[in-house]
Design a protein around this motif. Structure first.
Motif, PDB file in Angstrom:
ATOM      1  N   LEU A   1       0.807  -1.217   0.000  1.00  0.00           N
ATOM      2  CA  LEU A   1       0.000   0.000   0.000  1.00  0.00           C
ATOM      3  C   LEU A   1       0.843   1.271   0.000  1.00  0.00           C
ATOM      4  N   GLY A   2       2.031   1.219   0.578  1.00  0.00           N
ATOM      5  CA  GLY A   2       2.866   2.409   0.639  1.00  0.00           C
ATOM      6  C   GLY A   2       4.018   2.236   1.590  1.00  0.00           C
ATOM      7  N   ALA A   3       5.051   3.048   1.413  1.00  0.00           N
ATOM      8  CA  ALA A   3       6.300   2.858   2.146  1.00  0.00           C
ATOM      9  C   ALA A   3       6.155   3.050   3.644  1.00  0.00           C
ATOM     10  N   ASP A   4       5.236   3.922   4.082  1.00  0.00           N
ATOM     11  CA  ASP A   4       5.060   4.186   5.510  1.00  0.00           C
ATOM     12  C   ASP A   4       4.059   3.258   6.176  1.00  0.00           C
ATOM     13  N   VAL A   5       3.280   2.532   5.398  1.00  0.00           N
ATOM     14  CA  VAL A   5       2.185   1.758   5.989  1.00  0.00           C
ATOM     15  C   VAL A   5       2.695   0.653   6.914  1.00  0.00           C
ATOM     16  N   PRO A   6       3.785  -0.072   6.591  1.00  0.00           N
ATOM     17  CA  PRO A   6       4.271  -1.067   7.559  1.00  0.00           C
ATOM     18  C   PRO A   6       4.624  -0.475   8.917  1.00  0.00           C
ATOM     19  N   ALA A   7       5.278   0.689   8.937  1.00  0.00           N
ATOM     20  CA  ALA A   7       5.609   1.321  10.223  1.00  0.00           C
ATOM     21  C   ALA A   7       4.344   1.712  10.964  1.00  0.00           C
ATOM     22  N   CYS A   8       3.359   2.239  10.224  1.00  0.00           N
ATOM     23  CA  CYS A   8       2.101   2.607  10.863  1.00  0.00           C
ATOM     24  C   CYS A   8       1.333   1.375  11.342  1.00  0.00           C
ATOM     25  N   LEU A   9       1.484   0.257  10.640  1.00  0.00           N
ATOM     26  CA  LEU A   9       0.855  -0.987  11.092  1.00  0.00           C
ATOM     27  C   LEU A   9       1.468  -1.445  12.411  1.00  0.00           C
ATOM     28  N   ALA A  10       2.809  -1.363  12.512  1.00  0.00           N
ATOM     29  CA  ALA A  10       3.479  -1.721  13.763  1.00  0.00           C
ATOM     30  C   ALA A  10       3.094  -0.767  14.879  1.00  0.00           C
ATOM     31  N   ASN A  11       2.947   0.527  14.548  1.00  0.00           N
ATOM     32  CA  ASN A  11       2.432   1.533  15.478  1.00  0.00           C
ATOM     33  C   ASN A  11       3.262   1.614  16.758  1.00  0.00           C
ATOM     34  N   ARG A  12       4.601   1.582  16.598  1.00  0.00           N
ATOM     35  CA  ARG A  12       5.480   1.706  17.735  1.00  0.00           C
ATOM     36  C   ARG A  12       6.798   2.313  17.261  1.00  0.00           C
ATOM     37  N   THR A  13       7.640   2.699  18.199  1.00  0.00           N
ATOM     38  CA  THR A  13       8.906   3.321  17.864  1.00  0.00           C
ATOM     39  C   THR A  13       9.811   2.315  17.160  1.00  0.00           C
ATOM     40  N   THR A  14      10.293   2.698  15.975  1.00  0.00           N
ATOM     41  CA  THR A  14      11.130   1.794  15.188  1.00  0.00           C
ATOM     42  C   THR A  14      12.178   2.589  14.421  1.00  0.00           C
ATOM     43  N   LEU A  15      13.221   1.886  14.028  1.00  0.00           N
ATOM     44  CA  LEU A  15      14.157   2.363  13.017  1.00  0.00           C
ATOM     45  C   LEU A  15      13.715   1.777  11.693  1.00  0.00           C
ATOM     46  N   GLY A  16      13.485   2.635  10.694  1.00  0.00           N
ATOM     47  CA  GLY A  16      13.099   2.174   9.377  1.00  0.00           C
ATOM     48  C   GLY A  16      14.230   2.382   8.387  1.00  0.00           C
ATOM     49  N   ILE A  17      14.544   1.340   7.615  1.00  0.00           N
ATOM     50  CA  ILE A  17      15.548   1.459   6.557  1.00  0.00           C
ATOM     51  C   ILE A  17      14.931   0.961   5.258  1.00  0.00           C
ATOM     52  N   GLY A  18      15.731   0.918   4.181  1.00  0.00           N
ATOM     53  CA  GLY A  18      15.180   0.594   2.875  1.00  0.00           C
ATOM     54  C   GLY A  18      14.285   1.733   2.417  1.00  0.00           C
ATOM     55  N   LYS A  19      13.069   1.433   2.011  1.00  0.00           N
ATOM     56  CA  LYS A  19      12.080   2.458   1.703  1.00  0.00           C
ATOM     57  C   LYS A  19      11.502   3.071   2.972  1.00  0.00           C
ATOM     58  N   GLY A  20      11.962   2.580   4.115  1.00  0.00           N
ATOM     59  CA  GLY A  20      11.363   2.907   5.392  1.00  0.00           C
ATOM     60  C   GLY A  20      10.508   1.776   5.906  1.00  0.00           C
ATOM     61  N   ASP A  21      10.476   0.662   5.159  1.00  0.00           N
ATOM     62  CA  ASP A  21       9.584  -0.448   5.490  1.00  0.00           C
ATOM     63  C   ASP A  21      10.287  -1.649   6.111  1.00  0.00           C
ATOM     64  N   ILE A  22      11.608  -1.580   6.281  1.00  0.00           N
ATOM     65  CA  ILE A  22      12.346  -2.630   6.989  1.00  0.00           C
ATOM     66  C   ILE A  22      12.575  -2.093   8.400  1.00  0.00           C
ATOM     67  N   LEU A  23      11.924  -2.713   9.373  1.00  0.00           N
ATOM     68  CA  LEU A  23      11.763  -2.103  10.693  1.00  0.00           C
ATOM     69  C   LEU A  23      12.503  -2.863  11.776  1.00  0.00           C
ATOM     70  N   THR A  24      13.095  -2.111  12.698  1.00  0.00           N
ATOM     71  CA  THR A  24      13.707  -2.651  13.905  1.00  0.00           C
ATOM     72  C   THR A  24      13.105  -1.936  15.104  1.00  0.00           C
ATOM     73  N   ASN A  25      12.552  -2.691  16.038  1.00  0.00           N
ATOM     74  CA  ASN A  25      11.931  -2.081  17.214  1.00  0.00           C
ATOM     75  C   ASN A  25      12.972  -1.392  18.081  1.00  0.00           C
ATOM     76  N   LEU A  26      12.585  -0.244  18.645  1.00  0.00           N
ATOM     77  CA  LEU A  26      13.455   0.537  19.517  1.00  0.00           C
ATOM     78  C   LEU A  26      12.705   0.891  20.797  1.00  0.00           C
ATOM     79  N   GLU A  27      13.467   1.128  21.846  1.00  0.00           N
ATOM     80  CA  GLU A  27      12.898   1.681  23.064  1.00  0.00           C
ATOM     81  C   GLU A  27      12.769   3.186  22.867  1.00  0.00           C
TER      82      GLU A  27
END
Length: 305
Positions: free
Chosen positions: A164-190
């Protein structure tokens, strides 16, 4: 009918580094995603036929565009093309919004015979750098998953979000993350949950595509290391200079927030024009909010989730 309500909170890019343009037309990014505790609201329920209703203070700004495909509907780094302006509120045609694109993709994967009545309460300004349709699409996926008994961690949900879009995975996770790639490869952060947060938009919609086109193409290096606040402070938003060229009023917002008492970090989010500031107290946040409101700007006093 049983209704499911899901929050679609504002997305904040505490840092956003653009490294280079990729062969697929996207840009290689590094970004620190965080989320507010407030934003839009999506409600879904099963129905005999599909329906889509838009309410809320920014409902009149949303156009249900025709012929928007899921693959191109969501803009990279969050805004611009996933909301469209200048249409009446109320009942909307089914096709064309990221909310309905998310619903179509979900039903195709999980519930092909189902129909849904969806209501979007639009509280966030469009084309503003804080998630827009990406957050709404993600909230729709979470709500549909709950409605149909699908696990929130089902990898098919992430695959739909990524389409659906580059930001949608981060918004689906809905928590603080580091995004790489298009912004859709996510690593959870405190993160910094509970930190007072103020969002300010000067009433200017900025096109994500135009901002990326104006970016100077210079790789200024990766996001800093360290604890979360330190690495955010030591980093930057590479899209702020091109956004300023398109909307100089952003500099006025930054000046107000930078000078506020108790500010921990001030920056533009995404491709703009919304700026944010983190504060050391609710009182300091609210003083800055009053000053921004006096300028006639949209404000959202909130906290980090």
């Amino acid at each position: 009918m049983f209704a499911i309500t899901e929050a679609a909170p504002a997305k904040i890019n505490l840092a956003l580094h653009v490294r280079h343009r990729r062969p697929d037309g996207y840009h290689e990014l590094e970004t620190l995603f965080a989320f507010a505790t407030d934003g839009d609201v999506v409600t879904v329920e099963t129905a005999k036929t599909n329906s889509f209703t838009i309410t809320g203070p920014f409902a009149a700004s949303l156009l249900p565009p025709v012929h928007t495909t899921p693959a191109k509907a969501g803009a990279q780094s969050g805004t611009g093309s996933d909301d469209a302006p200048n249409a009446p509120s109320g009942n909307a045609p089914w096709h064309g919004n990221l909310v309905t694109a998310a619903t179509d993709a979900f039903t195709a994967a999980f519930a092909p015979e189902a129909h849904h009545a969806i209501t979007l309460e639009k509280h966030l300004p469009i084309a503003s750098g804080i998630g827009g349709g990406s957050a709404d699409a993600a909230a729709t996926l979470r709500a549909l998953a709950r409605l149909h008994g699908i696990s929130a961690t089902d990898p098919r949900l992430y695959a739909i979000a990524a389409g659906l879009g580059a930001d949608v995975p981060a918004c689906l996770a809905n928590r603080t993350t580091l995004g790489i790639g298009k912004g859709d490869i996510l690593t959870n952060l405190e993160g910094l949950s509970g930190t007072p947060l103020l969002l300010v938009n000067p009433g200017v919609a900025v096109s994500t595509a135009a901002v990326f086109q104006t970016w100077d193409g210079q790789d200024q290096g990766p996001i800093a290391e360290g604890n979360f606040l330190d690495r955010a402070r030591a980093s930057r938003n590479d899209l702020e200079p091109p956004a300023l060229a398109l909307a100089p009023v952003i500099a006025e917002v930054r000046t107000l927030l930078d000078a506020a008492e108790g500010v921990l970090l001030s920056r533009m989010s995404g491709s703009g024009a919304t700026c944010f500031a983190l504060f050391d107290s609710l009182e300091a946040r609210d003083v800055a909010a009053i000053a921004a409101h006096a300028r006639g700007w949209w404000i959202l006093p909130t906290t980090l989730a």
